[in-house]
Design an enzyme around this catalytic site. Structure first.
Site: not given
Ligand code: PEP
Length: 251
Positions: A9-11, A96, A98, A167, A173, A213, A234-235
Protein backbone atom coordinates in the site's frame (compact mmCIF):
# COMPACT_ATOMS: atom_id res chain seq x y z
CA UNK A 1 -8.41 -22.23 -2.14
CA UNK A 2 -6.99 -19.69 0.23
CA UNK A 3 -3.89 -17.94 -1.10
CA UNK A 4 -0.80 -16.47 0.47
CA UNK A 5 -0.55 -12.83 -0.52
CA UNK A 6 1.81 -9.91 -0.01
CA UNK A 7 0.21 -6.60 -0.95
CA UNK A 8 1.87 -3.19 -0.87
CA UNK A 9 0.00 0.00 0.00
CA UNK A 10 1.92 3.01 -1.25
CA UNK A 11 -0.52 5.46 0.37
CA UNK A 12 0.05 9.12 -0.69
CA UNK A 13 3.69 8.58 -1.57
CA UNK A 14 5.67 8.76 -4.81
CA UNK A 15 5.25 11.09 -7.76
CA UNK A 16 4.22 9.40 -10.99
CA UNK A 17 7.87 9.14 -12.09
CA UNK A 18 8.96 7.74 -8.71
CA UNK A 19 6.07 5.28 -8.73
CA UNK A 20 6.97 4.05 -12.20
CA UNK A 21 10.56 3.57 -11.06
CA UNK A 22 9.47 1.63 -7.95
CA UNK A 23 7.08 -0.61 -9.92
CA UNK A 24 9.85 -1.34 -12.44
CA UNK A 25 12.24 -2.19 -9.62
CA UNK A 26 9.77 -4.60 -7.97
CA UNK A 27 9.09 -6.17 -11.36
CA UNK A 28 12.81 -6.63 -12.02
CA UNK A 29 13.42 -8.17 -8.58
CA UNK A 30 10.77 -10.80 -9.36
CA UNK A 31 11.84 -11.32 -12.96
CA UNK A 32 14.02 -14.38 -12.48
CA UNK A 33 11.67 -16.33 -10.24
CA UNK A 34 8.09 -17.24 -9.49
CA UNK A 35 7.20 -15.74 -6.10
CA UNK A 36 5.84 -18.24 -3.58
CA UNK A 37 2.81 -16.01 -2.95
CA UNK A 38 0.55 -13.65 -4.87
CA UNK A 39 2.05 -10.16 -5.07
CA UNK A 40 -0.06 -7.01 -5.32
CA UNK A 41 0.95 -3.36 -5.45
CA UNK A 42 -1.68 -0.77 -4.59
CA UNK A 43 -0.83 2.69 -5.85
CA UNK A 44 -2.37 6.16 -5.93
CA UNK A 45 -5.07 6.47 -8.62
CA UNK A 46 -2.95 8.50 -11.00
CA UNK A 47 -0.25 5.82 -11.12
CA UNK A 48 -2.52 2.94 -12.07
CA UNK A 49 -2.71 3.33 -15.86
CA UNK A 50 1.08 3.71 -16.06
CA UNK A 51 1.99 0.93 -13.63
CA UNK A 52 -0.37 -1.77 -14.95
CA UNK A 53 1.44 -2.26 -18.31
CA UNK A 54 4.88 -2.15 -16.63
CA UNK A 55 4.54 -5.23 -14.46
CA UNK A 56 4.37 -8.90 -15.34
CA UNK A 57 0.69 -9.75 -14.75
CA UNK A 58 1.55 -13.38 -14.05
CA UNK A 59 3.47 -12.24 -10.96
CA UNK A 60 2.17 -8.85 -9.88
CA UNK A 61 -1.40 -7.59 -9.59
CA UNK A 62 -2.10 -3.88 -9.36
CA UNK A 63 -4.72 -2.22 -7.20
CA UNK A 64 -6.07 1.14 -6.08
CA UNK A 65 -6.16 2.35 -2.48
CA UNK A 66 -9.80 3.43 -2.50
CA UNK A 67 -12.80 3.98 -4.77
CA UNK A 68 -15.99 6.01 -4.58
CA UNK A 69 -19.18 4.80 -2.91
CA UNK A 70 -21.17 6.07 -5.89
CA UNK A 71 -21.36 4.66 -9.39
CA UNK A 72 -20.78 7.88 -11.36
CA UNK A 73 -21.95 11.48 -11.63
CA UNK A 74 -21.48 14.83 -9.95
CA UNK A 75 -18.98 13.84 -7.24
CA UNK A 76 -16.07 16.15 -7.93
CA UNK A 77 -12.70 14.61 -7.18
CA UNK A 78 -13.97 11.07 -6.69
CA UNK A 79 -12.78 8.03 -8.65
CA UNK A 80 -15.26 5.25 -9.35
CA UNK A 81 -14.69 1.51 -9.23
CA UNK A 82 -15.40 1.39 -12.99
CA UNK A 83 -12.63 3.97 -13.58
CA UNK A 84 -10.19 1.94 -11.49
CA UNK A 85 -11.08 -1.23 -13.41
CA UNK A 86 -10.68 0.59 -16.74
CA UNK A 87 -6.95 1.07 -16.00
CA UNK A 88 -6.46 -2.70 -15.83
CA UNK A 89 -6.16 -2.67 -12.04
CA UNK A 90 -7.63 -5.78 -10.42
CA UNK A 91 -7.73 -4.88 -6.72
CA UNK A 92 -8.85 -2.08 -4.44
CA UNK A 93 -8.07 -1.49 -0.77
CA UNK A 94 -11.25 -0.56 1.08
CA UNK A 95 -11.83 0.40 4.69
CA UNK A 96 -8.24 1.29 5.48
CA UNK A 97 -8.10 2.81 8.97
CA UNK A 98 -6.75 6.07 7.52
CA UNK A 99 -9.87 6.34 5.33
CA UNK A 100 -12.12 5.43 8.26
CA UNK A 101 -10.46 7.95 10.61
CA UNK A 102 -9.58 10.94 8.37
CA UNK A 103 -12.36 10.71 5.78
CA UNK A 104 -15.07 9.39 8.08
CA UNK A 105 -15.85 6.29 6.06
CA UNK A 106 -18.65 4.38 7.75
CA UNK A 107 -19.74 0.75 7.62
CA UNK A 108 -22.61 1.79 5.29
CA UNK A 109 -20.34 3.70 2.89
CA UNK A 110 -17.93 0.78 2.83
CA UNK A 111 -20.76 -1.65 2.13
CA UNK A 112 -21.50 0.40 -1.01
CA UNK A 113 -17.84 0.57 -2.01
CA UNK A 114 -17.43 -3.19 -1.64
CA UNK A 115 -20.54 -3.81 -3.79
CA UNK A 116 -19.36 -1.42 -6.51
CA UNK A 117 -15.85 -2.88 -6.51
CA UNK A 118 -17.21 -6.39 -6.98
CA UNK A 119 -19.73 -5.27 -9.61
CA UNK A 120 -16.80 -3.88 -11.60
CA UNK A 121 -14.69 -7.01 -11.30
CA UNK A 122 -12.30 -5.66 -8.67
CA UNK A 123 -11.13 -7.73 -5.71
CA UNK A 124 -11.56 -5.74 -2.50
CA UNK A 125 -8.76 -5.91 0.07
CA UNK A 126 -10.98 -5.06 3.00
CA UNK A 127 -9.27 -3.73 6.13
CA UNK A 128 -10.38 -3.98 9.72
CA UNK A 129 -8.62 -3.17 12.97
CA UNK A 130 -8.96 -1.56 16.36
CA UNK A 131 -7.29 1.55 17.81
CA UNK A 132 -5.09 1.32 20.92
CA UNK A 133 -7.79 2.48 23.36
CA UNK A 134 -10.13 -0.20 22.06
CA UNK A 135 -7.48 -2.89 22.53
CA UNK A 136 -6.64 -1.60 26.00
CA UNK A 137 -10.33 -1.79 26.86
CA UNK A 138 -10.46 -5.39 25.56
CA UNK A 139 -12.90 -4.36 22.83
CA UNK A 140 -10.86 -5.38 19.78
CA UNK A 141 -13.04 -8.35 18.83
CA UNK A 142 -16.26 -6.36 19.11
CA UNK A 143 -14.80 -3.52 16.98
CA UNK A 144 -13.52 -5.83 14.27
CA UNK A 145 -16.79 -7.81 14.17
CA UNK A 146 -18.70 -4.54 13.64
CA UNK A 147 -16.35 -3.46 10.83
CA UNK A 148 -16.75 -6.84 9.13
CA UNK A 149 -20.46 -6.10 8.61
CA UNK A 150 -19.59 -4.37 5.30
CA UNK A 151 -18.46 -7.66 3.79
CA UNK A 152 -20.65 -10.10 5.71
CA UNK A 153 -23.59 -8.51 3.89
CA UNK A 154 -22.38 -10.22 0.70
CA UNK A 155 -23.57 -13.47 -0.83
CA UNK A 156 -21.16 -16.37 -0.13
CA UNK A 157 -20.09 -16.28 -3.80
CA UNK A 158 -19.22 -12.58 -3.60
CA UNK A 159 -17.60 -12.95 -0.18
CA UNK A 160 -15.28 -15.60 -1.58
CA UNK A 161 -13.77 -12.92 -3.86
CA UNK A 162 -12.79 -10.67 -0.93
CA UNK A 163 -9.35 -10.53 0.70
CA UNK A 164 -9.35 -9.39 4.33
CA UNK A 165 -6.61 -7.49 6.12
CA UNK A 166 -6.37 -7.18 9.90
CA UNK A 167 -4.49 -4.00 10.66
CA UNK A 168 -4.37 -2.98 14.31
CA UNK A 169 -4.29 0.82 14.03
CA UNK A 170 -1.73 1.07 16.83
CA UNK A 171 0.70 -0.93 14.72
CA UNK A 172 0.34 1.02 11.46
CA UNK A 173 3.38 3.12 10.67
CA UNK A 174 4.42 3.09 14.32
CA UNK A 175 7.14 0.44 14.23
CA UNK A 176 5.08 -1.40 16.89
CA UNK A 177 4.14 -4.73 15.35
CA UNK A 178 1.44 -6.95 16.84
CA UNK A 179 3.04 -10.04 18.34
CA UNK A 180 2.59 -13.18 16.25
CA UNK A 181 0.25 -14.38 19.00
CA UNK A 182 -1.89 -11.22 18.89
CA UNK A 183 -2.10 -11.50 15.11
CA UNK A 184 -3.00 -15.20 15.22
CA UNK A 185 -5.65 -14.63 17.91
CA UNK A 186 -7.40 -11.95 15.89
CA UNK A 187 -7.11 -13.82 12.59
CA UNK A 188 -8.61 -16.92 14.21
CA UNK A 189 -11.38 -14.77 15.67
CA UNK A 190 -12.12 -13.28 12.22
CA UNK A 191 -12.17 -16.74 10.66
CA UNK A 192 -14.58 -17.85 13.37
CA UNK A 193 -16.92 -14.92 12.64
CA UNK A 194 -16.88 -15.83 8.94
CA UNK A 195 -17.56 -19.50 9.73
CA UNK A 196 -20.47 -18.49 11.97
CA UNK A 197 -21.94 -16.25 9.30
CA UNK A 198 -21.32 -18.50 6.28
CA UNK A 199 -19.67 -21.86 7.01
CA UNK A 200 -16.28 -23.45 7.75
CA UNK A 201 -15.50 -23.87 4.08
CA UNK A 202 -15.99 -20.20 3.25
CA UNK A 203 -13.92 -19.26 6.32
CA UNK A 204 -11.13 -21.68 5.41
CA UNK A 205 -10.89 -20.31 1.90
CA UNK A 206 -10.62 -16.64 2.92
CA UNK A 207 -7.16 -15.05 2.81
CA UNK A 208 -6.60 -12.87 5.87
CA UNK A 209 -3.53 -10.61 5.72
CA UNK A 210 -1.80 -8.93 8.64
CA UNK A 211 -0.83 -5.26 8.37
CA UNK A 212 1.09 -3.02 10.74
CA UNK A 213 4.84 -2.38 10.69
CA UNK A 214 5.50 -5.63 8.87
CA UNK A 215 9.05 -5.80 7.55
CA UNK A 216 11.52 -8.39 6.25
CA UNK A 217 12.77 -9.08 9.79
CA UNK A 218 9.36 -9.99 11.26
CA UNK A 219 7.35 -11.19 8.23
CA UNK A 220 8.37 -14.84 8.45
CA UNK A 221 7.33 -15.16 12.09
CA UNK A 222 4.00 -13.43 11.46
CA UNK A 223 3.21 -15.42 8.31
CA UNK A 224 4.07 -18.71 10.06
CA UNK A 225 0.80 -18.50 12.00
CA UNK A 226 -1.89 -20.85 10.70
CA UNK A 227 -4.47 -18.09 10.17
CA UNK A 228 -2.12 -15.40 8.81
CA UNK A 229 -2.06 -15.65 5.02
CA UNK A 230 0.34 -12.84 4.26
CA UNK A 231 0.64 -9.11 4.74
CA UNK A 232 -0.60 -5.70 3.74
CA UNK A 233 2.53 -3.62 3.75
CA UNK A 234 2.79 0.18 4.06
CA UNK A 235 6.20 1.71 4.72
CA UNK A 236 8.23 -1.33 3.69
CA UNK A 237 6.44 -1.43 0.30
CA UNK A 238 8.10 1.85 -0.65
CA UNK A 239 11.51 0.20 -0.95
CA UNK A 240 11.65 -2.57 -3.54
CA UNK A 241 14.28 -4.57 -1.63
CA UNK A 242 12.27 -4.51 1.61
CA UNK A 243 9.08 -5.46 -0.21
CA UNK A 244 10.92 -8.34 -1.89
CA UNK A 245 12.31 -9.37 1.51
CA UNK A 246 8.74 -9.70 2.79
CA UNK A 247 7.64 -11.65 -0.30
CA UNK A 248 10.60 -13.98 0.32
CA UNK A 249 9.26 -14.80 3.78
CA UNK A 250 7.08 -17.36 1.96
CA UNK A 251 10.08 -19.14 0.44
C1 PEP B 1 -0.87 0.05 6.16
O1 PEP B 1 -1.13 1.22 6.35
O2 PEP B 1 -1.61 -0.65 5.44
C2 PEP B 1 0.33 -0.49 6.81
C3 PEP B 1 0.35 -1.76 7.10
O3 PEP B 1 1.34 0.39 7.08
P1 PEP B 1 2.79 0.05 7.74
O4 PEP B 1 3.27 -1.22 7.13
O5 PEP B 1 3.64 1.22 7.37
O6 PEP B 1 2.55 -0.07 9.20
Amino acid sequence: MRKNIVAGNWKMNKTLQEGIALAKEVNELLAGEQPACDVIICTPFIHLASVVPLVDPTKIGVGAENCADKESGAYTGEVSAAMVASTGAKYVILGHSERRAYYHETVDMLTEKVKLALANGLTPIFCVGEVLQEREAGKQNEVVATQLASVLALSPADFSKVILAYEPVWAIGTGKTATPQQAQEMHAFIRGVIAGYYDEDVADNCSILYGGSCKPSNARELFANPDVDGGLIGGAALKAADFKGIIDAFK
